[in-house]
Scaffold this motif. Structure first.
Motif, mmCIF file in Angstrom:
data_model
loop_
_atom_site.group_PDB
_atom_site.id
_atom_site.type_symbol
_atom_site.label_atom_id
_atom_site.label_comp_id
_atom_site.label_asym_id
_atom_site.label_seq_id
_atom_site.Cartn_x
_atom_site.Cartn_y
_atom_site.Cartn_z
ATOM 1 N N LEU A 443 -19.702 23.214 -0.946
ATOM 2 C CA LEU A 443 -20.843 22.624 -1.656
ATOM 3 C C LEU A 443 -20.294 21.484 -2.501
ATOM 4 O O LEU A 443 -19.487 21.702 -3.411
ATOM 5 C CB LEU A 443 -21.527 23.662 -2.556
ATOM 6 C CG LEU A 443 -22.701 23.141 -3.393
ATOM 7 C CD1 LEU A 443 -23.894 22.786 -2.506
ATOM 8 C CD2 LEU A 443 -23.136 24.169 -4.441
ATOM 9 N N VAL A 444 -20.691 20.258 -2.172
ATOM 10 C CA VAL A 444 -20.184 19.078 -2.884
ATOM 11 C C VAL A 444 -21.240 18.644 -3.903
ATOM 12 O O VAL A 444 -22.372 18.316 -3.536
ATOM 13 C CB VAL A 444 -19.896 17.921 -1.897
ATOM 14 C CG1 VAL A 444 -19.250 16.755 -2.639
ATOM 15 C CG2 VAL A 444 -19.000 18.392 -0.772
ATOM 16 N N GLY A 445 -20.876 18.652 -5.171
ATOM 17 C CA GLY A 445 -21.822 18.273 -6.229
ATOM 18 C C GLY A 445 -21.639 16.838 -6.649
ATOM 19 O O GLY A 445 -20.524 16.381 -6.904
ATOM 20 N N THR A 446 -22.741 16.073 -6.717
ATOM 21 C CA THR A 446 -22.701 14.687 -7.202
ATOM 22 C C THR A 446 -23.678 14.548 -8.365
ATOM 23 O O THR A 446 -24.523 15.413 -8.573
ATOM 24 C CB THR A 446 -23.090 13.683 -6.096
ATOM 25 O OG1 THR A 446 -24.438 13.970 -5.705
ATOM 26 C CG2 THR A 446 -22.176 13.796 -4.897
ATOM 27 N N THR A 447 -23.573 13.448 -9.108
ATOM 28 C CA THR A 447 -24.423 13.279 -10.286
ATOM 29 C C THR A 447 -25.689 12.472 -10.015
ATOM 30 O O THR A 447 -26.558 12.380 -10.872
ATOM 31 C CB THR A 447 -23.635 12.594 -11.429
ATOM 32 O OG1 THR A 447 -23.068 11.382 -10.926
ATOM 33 C CG2 THR A 447 -22.538 13.497 -11.952
ATOM 34 N N SER A 448 -25.800 11.849 -8.831
ATOM 35 C CA SER A 448 -27.019 11.093 -8.531
ATOM 36 C C SER A 448 -27.242 11.049 -7.023
ATOM 37 O O SER A 448 -26.322 11.287 -6.237
ATOM 38 C CB SER A 448 -26.912 9.656 -9.064
ATOM 39 O OG SER A 448 -25.987 8.923 -8.291
ATOM 40 N N ILE A 449 -28.479 10.725 -6.635
ATOM 41 C CA ILE A 449 -28.827 10.638 -5.214
ATOM 42 C C ILE A 449 -28.049 9.502 -4.555
ATOM 43 O O ILE A 449 -27.569 9.629 -3.423
ATOM 44 C CB ILE A 449 -30.353 10.459 -5.053
ATOM 45 C CG1 ILE A 449 -31.065 11.745 -5.472
ATOM 46 C CG2 ILE A 449 -30.723 10.114 -3.616
ATOM 47 C CD1 ILE A 449 -32.558 11.649 -5.581
ATOM 48 N N ASP A 450 -27.873 8.374 -5.273
ATOM 49 C CA ASP A 450 -27.121 7.231 -4.721
ATOM 50 C C ASP A 450 -25.694 7.647 -4.341
ATOM 51 O O ASP A 450 -25.193 7.302 -3.272
ATOM 52 C CB ASP A 450 -27.037 6.088 -5.752
ATOM 53 C CG ASP A 450 -28.404 5.452 -5.983
ATOM 54 O OD1 ASP A 450 -29.300 5.711 -5.154
ATOM 55 O OD2 ASP A 450 -28.552 4.718 -6.970
ATOM 56 N N LYS A 451 -25.058 8.405 -5.247
ATOM 57 C CA LYS A 451 -23.670 8.814 -4.996
ATOM 58 C C LYS A 451 -23.610 9.830 -3.860
ATOM 59 O O LYS A 451 -22.634 9.872 -3.109
ATOM 60 C CB LYS A 451 -23.061 9.374 -6.284
ATOM 61 C CG LYS A 451 -22.798 8.263 -7.306
ATOM 62 C CD LYS A 451 -22.312 8.777 -8.635
ATOM 63 C CE LYS A 451 -22.087 7.614 -9.597
ATOM 64 N NZ LYS A 451 -21.735 8.048 -10.951
ATOM 65 N N SER A 452 -24.669 10.657 -3.736
ATOM 66 C CA SER A 452 -24.738 11.609 -2.613
ATOM 67 C C SER A 452 -24.750 10.851 -1.295
ATOM 68 O O SER A 452 -24.040 11.203 -0.344
ATOM 69 C CB SER A 452 -26.018 12.453 -2.689
ATOM 70 O OG SER A 452 -25.989 13.298 -3.786
ATOM 71 N N THR A 554 -17.682 15.983 -7.725
ATOM 72 C CA THR A 554 -17.129 14.624 -7.602
ATOM 73 C C THR A 554 -17.083 13.888 -8.936
ATOM 74 O O THR A 554 -16.659 12.745 -8.989
ATOM 75 C CB THR A 554 -17.983 13.803 -6.622
ATOM 76 O OG1 THR A 554 -19.322 13.732 -7.136
ATOM 77 C CG2 THR A 554 -18.010 14.442 -5.254
ATOM 78 N N GLU A 555 -17.543 14.547 -10.006
ATOM 79 C CA GLU A 555 -17.603 13.872 -11.310
ATOM 80 C C GLU A 555 -17.901 14.908 -12.382
ATOM 81 O O GLU A 555 -18.528 15.928 -12.101
ATOM 82 C CB GLU A 555 -18.721 12.823 -11.287
ATOM 83 C CG GLU A 555 -18.559 11.705 -12.291
ATOM 84 C CD GLU A 555 -19.565 10.572 -12.056
ATOM 85 O OE1 GLU A 555 -20.056 10.030 -13.043
ATOM 86 O OE2 GLU A 555 -19.856 10.267 -10.871
ATOM 87 N N ARG A 556 -17.471 14.659 -13.586
ATOM 88 C CA ARG A 556 -17.867 15.495 -14.725
ATOM 89 C C ARG A 556 -19.184 14.966 -15.275
ATOM 90 O O ARG A 556 -19.395 13.766 -15.367
ATOM 91 C CB ARG A 556 -16.814 15.455 -15.827
ATOM 92 C CG ARG A 556 -15.642 16.381 -15.574
ATOM 93 C CD ARG A 556 -15.897 17.748 -16.133
ATOM 94 N NE ARG A 556 -14.749 18.639 -15.965
ATOM 95 C CZ ARG A 556 -14.779 19.921 -16.248
ATOM 96 N NH1 ARG A 556 -15.907 20.465 -16.686
ATOM 97 N NH2 ARG A 556 -13.726 20.680 -16.070
#
Length: 906
Positions: A443-452, A554-556
């Motif tokens: 499960l890869v977590g990103t902070t925004s839809i753009d980064k996803s 992928t980010e804090r």
């Protein structure tokens, strides 16, 4: 050597440990009762509920009922769902009942936990609200848990957007109601805009259990819920009214420059009424004093104010086709500021520029203030400890960490910090390839839809199949999350996505069974389940051998809580798992933290490109940076709440006043008190205390009494009588006004008069409150500048807000008194004329007996039934009616005027 704090914790335990231990005896008692309740029949469980209800409503405390009620609920859930609650779930339920937030890790069964306190508190008969983050989860949880409540003899309701009123009322009357935070807040506002108790949906705020409490009470608490009025484009009306104003002469109005107010004289009213009829704005037979004319009178008055009180290049200027106000103290333009209540539009009409419609705030509330309405509040989440201070300070909610049923076996790796985001992404792709190669679900977590989407493109280039979670579609979201634990699955999700559905290793059995039965409805459900469970067990073992779910962030995030939510998706119910955070110095938080110094450290260490630094010190530093950002955000929310609290106190006062008015049978005393207060005010204004008769303004008093009380009295003659003082004139005015109202009550009939008083009071309160909200919005937007003058904006806002509220109450008294003095029963001749008009309209609307249409009677209005001429007209479908005039017969065929039927104003 151990520190004193650590040593004390080892001996005495943490405060949280002590809370958890304190409920052990209650859980033991519930377990003792299990054998007794398991012997009961299905009907016996329901009979127990009825017994508990009698005891609760007879005065026995819910705390005393808790062990028996929880034992009954556990048995009901076991029979309805095949799930027997663990001891830790009972503990979570007890903490919720006590009004706490139960922090329970993902996969610990929070949905089931909520049934225990919901069932117990529903016994009081006041309704329990279970709050979810989206409509899909509200419907899903209500449908799932209604089996438990049904087995226990309780009713379950679910509230959702655009729900029919009857269904919504029924849902709120249920013992336990599932709803989203948005819908609950909007229904509260809508209820307080209704005209009668019968129309209201909610029945009070007794107890609420908020799922994902951190998301609802913290993340979404910054944005208020607002119900706005329709942004009607009335440009034509403003322009027509504006053409009329220059025709007025000084005898038609009174200008009070001191109070910056302007009112029409009786002569002016007659002139305006005649001209409005001539230009077609006032329907034939309608007076300016009729309730239907209120909006028109308001527009004419604002047009008069625009012409007589506002001068170009003094109060405003026109620049680039826009009316801009001028600050009277500084002489500067106030860009973006607009006068409220249609006055700005009236000035735009006067100046011949484009008239901009305005959205009006009808009602608003923040989630913070809505949820503080509840007598008792509780919440559940996997992550609340980091915001424990805010929960306690704002909502009075304690946070209790409930231990997991099985120890957590997830391996949390230290953060890997890269110099650039390009290097970080390369490291992420390598890590995903390695884990995916052995079949480990990721499960890869990103902070925004753009980064996803950017990461998705990189995975496509590497040929790695994956899913991107689309948070906009809740049903699809649940499906993707359910599949995220399958062997070799790669799922990219934004941090806010994927809540409410567990990631089960090997996939979600329930979801697979539902899909199989949907594909083949004729299949045997038991056989399908057995087959899927066998396949699932095999796949789950392979996933376990691969190391369980790997959460790769992928980010804090700014908030540690959001990071913990993502990490908590792995390692559910004792499963193995792994989590890792990949960061770069170009990440937002790292820049805030101060990446220059860290960059020097990395350079000094002689790191090559593509290498990452992994060290516990980096984790500690990042946590401190996150804690600072969290503290700053908390301060912002706290400050916003302090401002909203000013409005909230006033909102509660207005809403409770409306409720009292709707509940009251007879409001004559209230309107009489208002009338007497208005009399006191006009006497104080025109006959000041301790003044001599020759200082009295009797002409002004006469005009005020005529305008506000509808009484033409010889006040000047009274003032010349020997020995007459202010009190004597006050008594005469009160007696005369009482006599006038008694005469009106006799003319209308007591019941009709009471109804008129109620409607005028409610309509006036609503209009004044809307105007007040707009004024407070404007004040809030500019009060911050007072800080430059060394004045506290909050204190200024409180002081001015209170003064504005007092002004609202004063003008409310005056408006209600004035409207009631003007309302009058129709004379017999007027009634006959109205009946004749209705009959004519009915004859015009009736179908002709001959094939050819019969001509309409001469007396009928020209457009008695405009909707009939429309192609595709359907009596039962309002969308086909066109735009009926308010005085036309309603197209539905009821025989009533449109304004009294489907066109009735709420």
């Amino acid at each position: 050597m151990l520190g004193l704090g650590t040593l004390a914790k080892k001996i005495f335990g943490t405060p949280n440990d002590r809370k958890v231990k304190s409920v052990r005896s209650v859980v033991a008692r519930i377990n003792e009762l299990e054998a007794e309740f398991s012997k009961l029949s299905d009907e016996g469980l329901k009979q127990k509920t009825a017994e508990f209800q009698r005891r609760a409503q007879g005065g026995e405390s819910l705390d005393d009922l808790l062990p028996e009620a929880f034992a009954n609920c556990r048995e009901g859930a076991r029979r309805a769902l095949g799930l027997r609650a663990f001891d830790v779930q009972l503990k979570g339920g007890i903490f919720l009942h006590q009004g706490n937030i139960a922090e329970m890790k993902t996969g610990e069964g929070k949905t089931l936990v909520a049934t225990f306190p919901a069932y117990l508190n529903a016994l009081a008969g006041k309704g329990v609200h279970v709050v979810t983050v989206n409509d899909y989860l509200a419907k899903r949880d209500a449908e799932w848990m209604s089996k438990v409540y049904g087995a226990l003899g309780l009713t379950t309701g679910v509230v959702y957007p655009y729900q029919p009123d009857a269904e919504k009322k029924s849902a709120y009357r249920a013992d336990i109601t599932y709803a989203t935070n948005n819908e609950l807040g909007f229904d509260y506002l809508r209820d307080n805009m209704k005209g009668s108790i019968e129309e209201m949906s909610q029945r009070g705020h007794f107890f609420a259990i908020v799922d994902e409490v951190d998301s609802i009470l913290i993340d979404e608490a910054r944005t208020p819920l607002i119900i706005s009025g329709p942004s009607q484009d009335r440009s034509d009306l403003y322009q027509k009214v504006d053409l009329l104003i220059p025709e007025l002469v000084p005898e038609h109005f009174k200008l009070d420059e001191k109070t910056r107010n302007v009112t029409f004289t009786e002569e002016g009213n007659e002139f305006v009424e005649r001209r409005l009829s001539e230009i077609g704005l006032l329907p034939e037979g309608q007076s300016l004093y009729d309730p239907e004319s209120t909006t028109l009178v308001h527009h004419v008055t604002q047009g008069l104010r625009a012409h007589k009180l506002f001068t170009r290049d003094q109060q405003y200027i026109v620049r680039d086709g826009e009316v801009m106000l001028i600050d009277e103290f500084t002489g500067r333009m106030m860009r973006g500021r607009r006068l409220s209540d249609g006055l700005h539009q009236a000035i735009e009409a006067k100046e011949g520029v484009a008239i901009q419609p305005e959205n009006v705030t009808l009602a608003s509330v923040t989630f913070q203030n809505y949820f503080r309405l509840y007598d008792k509040l509780a919440g559940m989440t996997g992550t609340a400890t980091t915001e424990a201070e805010e929960f306690l300070e704002i909502y009075g909610l304690g946070v209790v960490e409930v231990p997991t049923n099985r120890p957590v076996q997830r391996k949390d790796e230290h953060d890997a910090v890269y110099r650039t985001s390009r290097e970080k992404h390369a490291g992420i792709i390598d890590c995903i390839k390695e884990a995916n190669g052995k079949g480990q679900p990721i499960l890869v977590g990103t902070t925004s839809i753009d980064k996803s989407e950017a990461l998705s493109e990189l995975l496509k280039q590497e040929g790695i199949p994956h899913n991107v979670l689309n948070a906009r579609q809740h049903e699809q979201e649940a499906q993707i999350v359910a599949d995220a634990g399958k062997l070799g699955a790669v799922t990219i999700a934004t941090n806010m996505a994927g809540r409410g559905t567990d990631i089960q290793l090997g996939g979600n059995v329930e979801m697979k069974v539902m899909q199989a039965l949907a594909a083949d409805p004729s299949a045997n459900p038991d056989e399908v389940r057995r087959q899927i469970e066998a396949e699932h067990a095999d796949e789950k073992q392979k996933v376990l051998d691969a190391g369980g779910l790997f959460v790769l962030a992928t980010e804090r995030h700014e908030s540690r809580r959001i990071d913990n939510q993502l990490r908590g998706r792995s390692g559910r119910q004792g499963d193995p798992g792994r989590s890792a955070f990949f960061l770069s110095l170009e990440d937002d938080l790292m820049r805030i933290f101060g990446s220059e110094r860290l960059d020097k450290v990395l350079s000094t260490l002689g790191m090559k490109e593509g290498e990452a630094i992994v060290h516990p010190w980096v984790n500690k530093s990042l946590e401190k940076a996150q804690a600072k950002v969290e503290g700053r955000n908390f301060d912002i929310r706290k400050q916003l709440l302090k401002f909203d609290d000013v409005m909230n106190d006033q909102r509660k006062a207005i809403f409770s006043q409306r409720l009292e008015i709707m509940q009251a049978e007879d409001l004559s005393e209230i309107v009489q008190d208002m009338r007497y207060q208005v009399i006191d005010d006009v006497i104080d204004q025109y006959m000041p205390p301790r003044s001599y008769p020759d200082q009295w303004d009797t002409h002004g008093l006469h005009d005020a009494v005529l305008e506000k009380l509808g009484l033409d009295l010889p006040v000047a003659d009274w003032a010349q009588e020997e020995g007459v003082d202010q009190e004597a004139i006050r008594e005469r005015l009160c007696a005369q006004s009482d006599a006038l109202m008694a005469e009106k009550a006799a003319g209308f009939g007591p019941e009709t008069m009471r109804n008129i008083e109620k409607q005028i009071l409610l309509q006036t309160i609503d209009a004044k409150w809307r105007e007040h909200l707009l004024t407070l919005e404007h004040l809030r937007s500019v009060v911050g500048f007072r800080g430059y003058a060394q004045r506290d904006p909050l204190s200024e806002y409180k002081t001015e807000g209170f003064a504005l509220f007092e002004s609202l109450l004063n003008s409310l008294r005056q408006d209600v008194t004035q409207k009631l003095s003007q309302v009058r029963p129709l004379s017999e001749a007027e009634q006959q004329a109205m009946i004749q008009q209705l009959m004519d309209q009915q004859r015009a609307a009736a179908p002709a007996p001959a094939p050819a249409p019969a001509p309409a009677p001469v007396a009928a209005p020209a457009a008695a039934e405009p909707a009939l001429a429309l192609a595709g007209f359907d009596e039962a479908d309002p969308s086909t009616w066109g735009n009926p005039a308010r005085n036309d017969l309603c197209p539905c065929g009821s025989g009533e005027k449109f304004k009294h039927c489907h066109g009735r104003l709420a």
